[in-house]
Scaffold this motif. Sequence first.
Motif, PDB file in Angstrom:
ATOM      1  N   ASP A   1       0.872  -1.172   0.000  1.00  0.00           N
ATOM      2  CA  ASP A   1       0.000   0.000   0.000  1.00  0.00           C
ATOM      3  C   ASP A   1       0.908   1.219   0.000  1.00  0.00           C
ATOM      4  OD1 ASP A   1      -2.060   1.783   0.197  1.00  0.00           O
ATOM      5  OD2 ASP A   1      -2.519   1.331   2.281  1.00  0.00           O
ATOM      6  N   PHE A   2       1.231   1.730  -1.193  1.00  0.00           N
ATOM      7  CA  PHE A   2       2.214   2.792  -1.324  1.00  0.00           C
ATOM      8  C   PHE A   2       1.665   3.883  -2.226  1.00  0.00           C
ATOM      9  CE2 PHE A   2       2.887  -0.501  -4.442  1.00  0.00           C
ATOM     10  CZ  PHE A   2       2.840   0.211  -5.621  1.00  0.00           C
ATOM     11  N   GLN A   3       2.331   5.025  -2.227  1.00  0.00           N
ATOM     12  CA  GLN A   3       2.049   6.117  -3.147  1.00  0.00           C
ATOM     13  C   GLN A   3       3.261   6.303  -4.033  1.00  0.00           C
ATOM     14  OE1 GLN A   3       1.339   9.295  -0.227  1.00  0.00           O
ATOM     15  NE2 GLN A   3      -0.597   9.612  -1.291  1.00  0.00           N
ATOM     16  N   ILE A   4       3.010   6.780  -5.254  1.00  0.00           N
ATOM     17  CA  ILE A   4       4.099   7.103  -6.168  1.00  0.00           C
ATOM     18  C   ILE A   4       3.969   8.571  -6.530  1.00  0.00           C
ATOM     19  CG2 ILE A   4       5.125   6.636  -8.420  1.00  0.00           C
ATOM     20  CD1 ILE A   4       3.747   3.874  -8.293  1.00  0.00           C
ATOM     21  N   GLU A   5       5.061   9.302  -6.447  1.00  0.00           N
ATOM     22  CA  GLU A   5       5.074  10.710  -6.854  1.00  0.00           C
ATOM     23  C   GLU A   5       6.183  10.889  -7.879  1.00  0.00           C
ATOM     24  OE1 GLU A   5       6.526  14.871  -4.954  1.00  0.00           O
ATOM     25  OE2 GLU A   5       5.177  13.669  -3.725  1.00  0.00           O
ATOM     26  N   PHE A   6       5.842  11.466  -9.031  1.00  0.00           N
ATOM     27  CA  PHE A   6       6.827  11.710 -10.081  1.00  0.00           C
ATOM     28  C   PHE A   6       7.323  13.142 -10.000  1.00  0.00           C
ATOM     29  CE2 PHE A   6       4.474   8.148 -11.855  1.00  0.00           C
ATOM     30  CZ  PHE A   6       5.503   7.347 -12.306  1.00  0.00           C
ATOM     31  N   ILE A   7       8.623  13.317 -10.081  1.00  0.00           N
ATOM     32  CA  ILE A   7       9.249  14.637 -10.114  1.00  0.00           C
ATOM     33  C   ILE A   7       9.622  14.918 -11.558  1.00  0.00           C
ATOM     34  CG2 ILE A   7      11.213  16.015  -9.333  1.00  0.00           C
ATOM     35  CD1 ILE A   7       9.243  15.265  -7.107  1.00  0.00           C
ATOM     36  N   GLY A   8       9.188  16.050 -12.076  1.00  0.00           N
ATOM     37  CA  GLY A   8       9.478  16.381 -13.471  1.00  0.00           C
ATOM     38  C   GLY A   8       8.510  15.675 -14.403  1.00  0.00           C
ATOM     39  N   GLY A   9       8.663  15.905 -15.677  1.00  0.00           N
ATOM     40  CA  GLY A   9       7.775  15.294 -16.662  1.00  0.00           C
ATOM     41  C   GLY A   9       8.394  14.073 -17.292  1.00  0.00           C
ATOM     42  N   GLY A  10       7.628  13.431 -18.155  1.00  0.00           N
ATOM     43  CA  GLY A  10       8.155  12.331 -18.937  1.00  0.00           C
ATOM     44  C   GLY A  10       8.105  10.976 -18.276  1.00  0.00           C
ATOM     45  N   ALA A  11       7.929  10.902 -16.967  1.00  0.00           N
ATOM     46  CA  ALA A  11       7.937   9.615 -16.291  1.00  0.00           C
ATOM     47  C   ALA A  11       6.535   9.036 -16.116  1.00  0.00           C
ATOM     48  CB  ALA A  11       8.611   9.744 -14.938  1.00  0.00           C
ATOM     49  N   LYS A  12       5.519   9.839 -16.328  1.00  0.00           N
ATOM     50  CA  LYS A  12       4.153   9.384 -16.093  1.00  0.00           C
ATOM     51  C   LYS A  12       3.783   8.129 -16.881  1.00  0.00           C
ATOM     52  CE  LYS A  12       1.727  12.296 -13.487  1.00  0.00           C
ATOM     53  NZ  LYS A  12       0.963  11.920 -12.352  1.00  0.00           N
ATOM     54  N   GLU A  13       4.309   7.963 -18.090  1.00  0.00           N
ATOM     55  CA  GLU A  13       3.954   6.792 -18.892  1.00  0.00           C
ATOM     56  C   GLU A  13       4.495   5.494 -18.287  1.00  0.00           C
ATOM     57  OE1 GLU A  13       7.783   8.419 -20.567  1.00  0.00           O
ATOM     58  OE2 GLU A  13       5.859   9.297 -20.027  1.00  0.00           O
TER      59      GLU A  13
END
Length: 97
Positions: free
Chosen positions: A6-18
């Motif tokens: 049960d975790f959260q993911i946070e992306f810093i910057g663009g391009g990683a969402k995919e």
Amino acid sequence: MSDLFDFQIEFIGGGAKELDRQLALLLSTREGSVPLDREFGLDLNFVDKPTAAVKSLYTAEVTKKVAKFIPALRVREVLWTAAAEGQLRPKVVIAGA
């Protein structure tokens, strides 16, 4: 101790969402449960250890496995929040490599 799936993911910057689906799959799979790739997923044999050890070992495991299976990403940090009594919830902060 904790339900480390049960975790959260946070992306810093663009391009990683995919890559979020790949990352969520990696972090929610127990190592040894994928028949053709027994190393895929996280080794969670440390969940019965003291809290400080769990935090350190989980962070190391996530960092190692993300680098191996999703080299386009890197773990920037793992933040911890208290959930129910005696439980921790990791938040994995990811950046593009």
